[in-house]
Design a protein around this motif. Structure first.
Motif, PDB file in Angstrom:
ATOM      1  N   ASP A  41      38.091  48.019  38.419  1.00 11.58           N
ATOM      2  CA  ASP A  41      37.143  48.830  39.181  1.00 11.58           C
ATOM      3  C   ASP A  41      37.470  48.827  40.671  1.00 11.58           C
ATOM      4  OD1 ASP A  41      36.416  46.062  38.975  1.00 11.58           O
ATOM      5  OD2 ASP A  41      34.500  46.513  39.929  1.00 11.58           O
ATOM      6  N   PHE A  42      38.559  48.157  41.053  1.00 10.79           N
ATOM      7  CA  PHE A  42      38.992  48.137  42.442  1.00 10.79           C
ATOM      8  C   PHE A  42      39.842  49.367  42.747  1.00 10.79           C
ATOM      9  CE2 PHE A  42      38.575  43.717  41.064  1.00 10.79           C
ATOM     10  CZ  PHE A  42      37.687  43.226  42.009  1.00 10.79           C
ATOM     11  N   ASP A  43      39.895  49.736  44.020  1.00  9.05           N
ATOM     12  CA  ASP A  43      40.767  50.832  44.444  1.00  9.05           C
ATOM     13  C   ASP A  43      42.178  50.291  44.648  1.00  9.05           C
ATOM     14  OD1 ASP A  43      41.615  53.317  45.236  1.00  9.05           O
ATOM     15  OD2 ASP A  43      40.844  53.151  47.289  1.00  9.05           O
ATOM     16  N   PHE A 296      37.869  38.625  39.101  1.00 12.95           N
ATOM     17  CA  PHE A 296      37.888  38.744  37.640  1.00 12.95           C
ATOM     18  C   PHE A 296      37.589  37.401  36.967  1.00 12.95           C
ATOM     19  CE2 PHE A 296      40.878  42.604  38.007  1.00 12.95           C
ATOM     20  CZ  PHE A 296      39.865  43.493  37.698  1.00 12.95           C
ATOM     21  N   GLU A 297      38.131  36.334  37.522  1.00 10.79           N
ATOM     22  CA  GLU A 297      37.899  35.016  36.927  1.00 10.79           C
ATOM     23  C   GLU A 297      36.417  34.665  36.932  1.00 10.79           C
ATOM     24  OE1 GLU A 297      39.746  30.518  36.960  1.00 10.79           O
ATOM     25  OE2 GLU A 297      40.050  31.775  38.728  1.00 10.79           O
ATOM     26  N   SER A 374      34.818  44.786  28.400  1.00 14.39           N
ATOM     27  CA  SER A 374      35.644  44.645  29.598  1.00 14.39           C
ATOM     28  C   SER A 374      34.764  44.186  30.749  1.00 14.39           C
ATOM     29  CB  SER A 374      36.294  45.984  29.943  1.00 14.39           C
ATOM     30  OG  SER A 374      36.882  45.928  31.230  1.00 14.39           O
ATOM     31  N   PHE A 375      35.238  43.182  31.492  1.00 15.71           N
ATOM     32  CA  PHE A 375      34.496  42.781  32.690  1.00 15.71           C
ATOM     33  C   PHE A 375      35.164  43.308  33.952  1.00 15.71           C
ATOM     34  CE2 PHE A 375      36.786  38.959  31.108  1.00 15.71           C
ATOM     35  CZ  PHE A 375      37.632  38.652  32.169  1.00 15.71           C
ATOM     36  N   ALA A 376      35.880  44.411  33.810  1.00 15.07           N
ATOM     37  CA  ALA A 376      36.454  45.096  34.969  1.00 15.07           C
ATOM     38  C   ALA A 376      35.401  46.026  35.572  1.00 15.07           C
ATOM     39  CB  ALA A 376      37.700  45.866  34.571  1.00 15.07           C
ATOM     40  N   THR A 377      34.255  45.444  35.909  1.00 14.47           N
ATOM     41  CA  THR A 377      33.161  46.168  36.529  1.00 14.47           C
ATOM     42  C   THR A 377      32.364  45.166  37.346  1.00 14.47           C
ATOM     43  OG1 THR A 377      31.327  47.701  36.113  1.00 14.47           O
ATOM     44  CG2 THR A 377      31.567  45.861  34.570  1.00 14.47           C
ATOM     45  N   SER A 378      31.413  45.633  38.133  1.00 17.16           N
ATOM     46  CA  SER A 378      30.702  44.747  39.049  1.00 17.16           C
ATOM     47  C   SER A 378      29.840  43.736  38.309  1.00 17.16           C
ATOM     48  CB  SER A 378      29.821  45.574  39.987  1.00 17.16           C
ATOM     49  OG  SER A 378      28.730  46.128  39.269  1.00 17.16           O
TER      50      SER A 378
END
Length: 394
Positions: A41-43, A296-297, A374-378
């Motif tokens: 979710d990062f730029d 992420f960790e 997925s935990f690729a979010t806030s």
């Protein structure tokens, strides 16, 4: 008009299907929390974008990319410096994302009838790639009871008549990473066979809990001519839309892949490749990756702890990538949000329709007892979605 027999065997990616359904609900005004897509979710770091812009201004818009040979050199240097893998620049091939590299390698190595060993759970596209080459998938099942890791004995038990072993660590979907000791044991098993190893290392930089990443080709000097290493910039540098991946390995395989690409796609765009050169050579790259890795960790540890606190869920804590893959089998046979849950697909349907949270069914990855988040979010979105799931399960 009829389709070819080979394409008729291939289904659409389940991750894309879930993402599309979630998008439909969002378009209809629903507040959907998306845990489906495997995308940071990062730029993309600004210095990488600046390098691409500079290349555009310099005219890198033609067929022949001025940066192409330079990126091959940079990747060869990166492999020697960070992965202890020695390859010449001509043993590196830049592709349109990591998926493209693996697909072309399968097409160049696997003949009809060849067996390919795939640890299960697996990334959704591996079996479909093998099918399109006419190969036979042989699954090495490693469920939650063995921490989603295959054993050396499983390799030895299935190696007869097999041509390729597909390795992926940190893993999508399980986020499990093998320890150096575990990898050395697997390497010893491989060396007792004739197997070629395809090592998908796209998440190499995203490792947690003191985990040490080791490339498969670096485990033993004899593996150098028997391993193709796959990687890319999508996950590490938040460059998913840039479509820039690569493969490195034995010269005959890389040459064959390059020949295939010459009829298929030719090379990635010059300004995209310039961004890749910047990512691997600018000191700010390491800083950007480490900042994302730390975040992420924290998210992964938090998500796994919350899932394990929910009734009937069992989740292995992630040691890499950005997924949780909890076992939800204890809820099969129940009715959740009006949906009779019998498998991972109906579980995800119940959660999406009843809780407006998008997950991916484990059946897409070869394990119907689990689902992928997925935990690729806030962190805010993570807690929001987990609160909804917890309420549904109660």
């Amino acid at each position: 008009m009829s389709l070819s027999a080979r394409i008729s065997q291939v289904g659409a990616s389940a991750t894309i299907a879930v993402t599309r359904r979630a998008a439909q609900l969002k378009a209809a005004g629903e507040d959907v929390v998306a845990f489906a897509a495997g995308e940071p979710d990062f730029d993309t770091p600004q210095f990488i974008k600046d390098a691409a812009k500079a290349a555009l201004d310099a005219g890198d818009t033609k067929y022949t990319a001025r940066q192409g040979a330079k990126l091959q050199q940079v990747i060869a240097e990166k492999l020697a410096r960070e992965n202890q893998i020695t390859v010449a620049p001509e043993q590196v091939l830049c592709t349109f994302g990591g998926k493209h590299a693996i697909y072309d390698a399968v097409q160049c190595v696997v003949d009809p009838g060849d067996k390919v060993l795939i640890p299960s759970p697996y990334w959704v596209s591996y079996p479909e790639m093998v099918k399109l080459a006419g190969g036979e998938n042989v699954y090495l099942h490693a469920g939650v009871e063995q921490n989603f890791k295959i054993t050396p004995q499983q390799i030895l038990d299935h190696a007869k008549g097999a041509k390729v072993l597909m390795m992926n660590y940190p893993s999508n979907p399980t986020s499990v990473t093998y320890t150096p000791e575990e990898l050395h044991a697997l390497a010893e098993a491989v060396l007792k066979t004739d197997l070629l190893v395809f090592s998908d290392e796209i998440y190499e930089k995203l490792v947690y809990g003191g985990t040490k990443f080791v490339s498969f080709a670096a485990l033993d000097a004899r593996l150098a001519e028997r391993t193709v290493t796959f990687n890319g910039l999508s996950k590490t540098y938040a460059m998913t839309g840039w479509r820039l991946g690569w493969a490195a390995g034995p010269k005959n395989i890389i040459t064959a892949m390059r020949n295939l690409m010459s009829h298929e796609t030719t090379d990635p765009a010059g300004f995209v490749v310039a961004g890749g050169v910047a990512a691997y050579t600018d000191p700010r790259g390491d800083e950007a990756v480490e900042a994302m890795r730390q975040e992420f960790e924290k998210r992964g540890k938090h998500m796994a702890a919350r899932l394990n606190a929910m009734p009937g869920l069992r989740c292995v804590e992630p040691t890499g990538a950005f997924y949780c893959f909890p076992n939800v089998q204890s809820h099969f046979g129940k009715t959740i949000a009006g949906v009779k849950v019998t498998d991972s697909m109906t579980f995800t349907q119940a959660v999406l329709e009843g809780g407006k949270v998008a997950l991916v069914p484990g059946v897409a990855f070869g394990d119907d007892s689990c689902v992928r988040l997925s935990f690729a979010t806030s962190m805010q979105q993570i807690d929001k979605g987990l609160d909804r799931i917890e309420q549904l399960l109660k």
